[in-house]
Design a protein around this motif. Structure first.
Motif, short mmCIF file in Angstrom:
data_model
loop_
_atom_site.label_atom_id
_atom_site.label_comp_id
_atom_site.label_asym_id
_atom_site.label_seq_id
_atom_site.Cartn_x
_atom_site.Cartn_y
_atom_site.Cartn_z
N TYR A 70 0.80 -1.22 0.00
CA TYR A 70 0.00 0.00 0.00
C TYR A 70 0.83 1.27 0.00
N GLY A 71 2.09 1.20 -0.44
CA GLY A 71 2.92 2.39 -0.55
C GLY A 71 3.39 2.95 0.77
N ARG A 72 3.30 2.17 1.84
CA ARG A 72 3.76 2.68 3.14
C ARG A 72 5.28 2.65 3.21
N PRO A 73 5.89 3.67 3.81
CA PRO A 73 7.35 3.62 4.01
C PRO A 73 7.69 2.67 5.15
N GLY A 74 8.91 2.17 5.16
CA GLY A 74 9.37 1.37 6.28
C GLY A 74 9.59 2.25 7.49
N ASP A 84 3.18 6.63 13.78
CA ASP A 84 2.64 6.23 15.08
C ASP A 84 2.44 4.72 15.06
N LEU A 85 3.29 3.99 15.77
CA LEU A 85 3.22 2.52 15.78
C LEU A 85 1.96 2.00 16.44
N PHE A 86 1.33 2.83 17.28
CA PHE A 86 0.16 2.37 18.03
C PHE A 86 -1.14 2.57 17.26
N ASP A 87 -1.07 3.25 16.14
CA ASP A 87 -2.25 3.44 15.29
C ASP A 87 -2.19 2.42 14.16
N GLY A 88 -2.94 1.34 14.30
CA GLY A 88 -2.88 0.29 13.30
C GLY A 88 -3.88 -0.81 13.57
N ARG A 131 -0.73 1.85 10.58
CA ARG A 131 -1.54 2.38 9.48
C ARG A 131 -0.70 3.12 8.43
N ASN A 132 0.37 3.77 8.86
CA ASN A 132 1.10 4.65 7.95
C ASN A 132 2.55 4.25 7.67
#
Length: 328
Positions: A70-74, A84-88, A131-132
């Motif tokens: 989905y085009g997310r960066p690492g 934000d690692l907690f938003d997912g 999510r991002n």
């Protein structure tokens, strides 16, 4: 019965007769239940499908999300540092789990789900997806190199112990000579109630667990306490093993599941400040007071220039009780 009589009986057969309807309904229900059992439906309904940009992320649940990205960066790449690692959410990943419990000798017997009779393994196929951004896949070699000459310490209840044992299994998977992983005091991992320190000799690092469900001290009641007071939680005093935690390089706390009425007041465990047992103190107030004690201890006893501190509270419990898995 002659062929003619059988033919007449079949001719008179009505598929809508009540008992055929009941049988059909039973078989259909059985198929649905079996499907849900295999799919571990509670995990699916708790967040497998997520809407992003107006579209349901069905591909994430089917496992295609990992390959599409989905085009997310690492997370460790350019553009991922603000993620934000907690938003997912949890997504299905057929390449999981990272280890099989039967291949790991560093698990308590009570935590071996497959060996203890759980027939499905669907629950092992989920991974966390921010999510991002995308998280790098766990690499045991890289982590052990980062832990070289260091201490990683878990402190808390059995939820923290689950995480500690799982990490031991993931790290040990790349160590060819398992005798180079050992408990420094020779203590067995099964049914051990104190603290356990496992050393990875090749990397001169330890991965440790200290059992402390409240983080603060639980002890006998003071002299003069009421007879119904069987023990107390001293909300203003750290657990006696805290002297071993403070010099860790990574310190992971967890607490929360023991902070309830059933595990405290109902069993005669009350809360204490100084020498006074606070008979009217509520569990919520005692929990808040103990967390203040823990954070004050971190500020005064832990070198935050050296030690990375993580704190987590409530997490999914060990058991659930429903019609698919009624025995926990």
């Amino acid at each position: 019965m002659t062929h003619l009589e059988m033919f007449k009986k079949l001719k008179r057969w009505n598929p809508l007769e009540p008992y055929w309807g009941v049988l059909g309904f039973f078989l259909l229900s059985l198929c649905i239940i079996c499907c849900f059992f295999y799919l571990d439906y509670q995990a699916v309904t708790r967040g497998s499908f997520h809407s992003r940009g107006g579209k349901v992320e069905l591909f994430q649940w089917l496992g295609f999300g990992r390959s599409l990205g989905y085009g997310r960066p690492g997370f460790l790449e350019r553009g991922g540092d603000g993620c934000d690692l907690f938003d997912g959410f949890w997504v299905w990943d057929a390449s999981y789990p990272l280890y099989q419990s039967e291949d790991c000798k560093l698990l308590d017997e009570g935590f071996r789900c497959t060996e203890n009779g759980r027939p499905d393994n669907f629950y092992t196929k989920w991974r966390w997806q921010p999510r991002n951004c995308n998280l790098p896949r766990f690499d045991a070699t890289t982590m052990l190199e980062r832990l070289r000459n260091r201490r990683l310490v878990f402190v808390g209840d059995s939820i923290g112990r689950n995480q500690w044992e799982s990490l031991l299994c993931m790290l040990s998977s790349i160590v060819s000579n398992k005798s180079n992983i050992y408990e420094v005091n020779g203590s067995p991992i099964t049914k051990h109630m104190g603290f356990l320190v496992f050393k990875f000799r090749d990397f001169n690092c330890t991965v440790e667990y200290y059992r402390s469900p409240f983080l603060v001290l639980q002890s006998r009641p003071p002299a003069g306490a009421l007879r119904k007071v069987k023990s107390t939680v001293k909300v203003d005093q750290m657990d006696w093993t805290s002297k071993y935690w403070r010099n860790a390089d990574v310190l992971v706390f967890n607490t929360g599941h023991w902070w309830n009425y059933e595990k405290t007041i109902r069993g005669g465990c009350y809360f204490q400040e100084g020498k006074e047992v606070k008979m009217e103190m509520r569990v919520e107030s005692a929990y808040r007071r103990s967390i203040e004690t823990v954070f004050r201890w971190i500020g005064s006893q832990v070198n935050l220039n050296k030690t990375h501190v993580f704190f987590r509270t409530f997490a999914p419990v060990h058991f659930r009780n429903n019609f698919l898995w009624p025995w926990g």
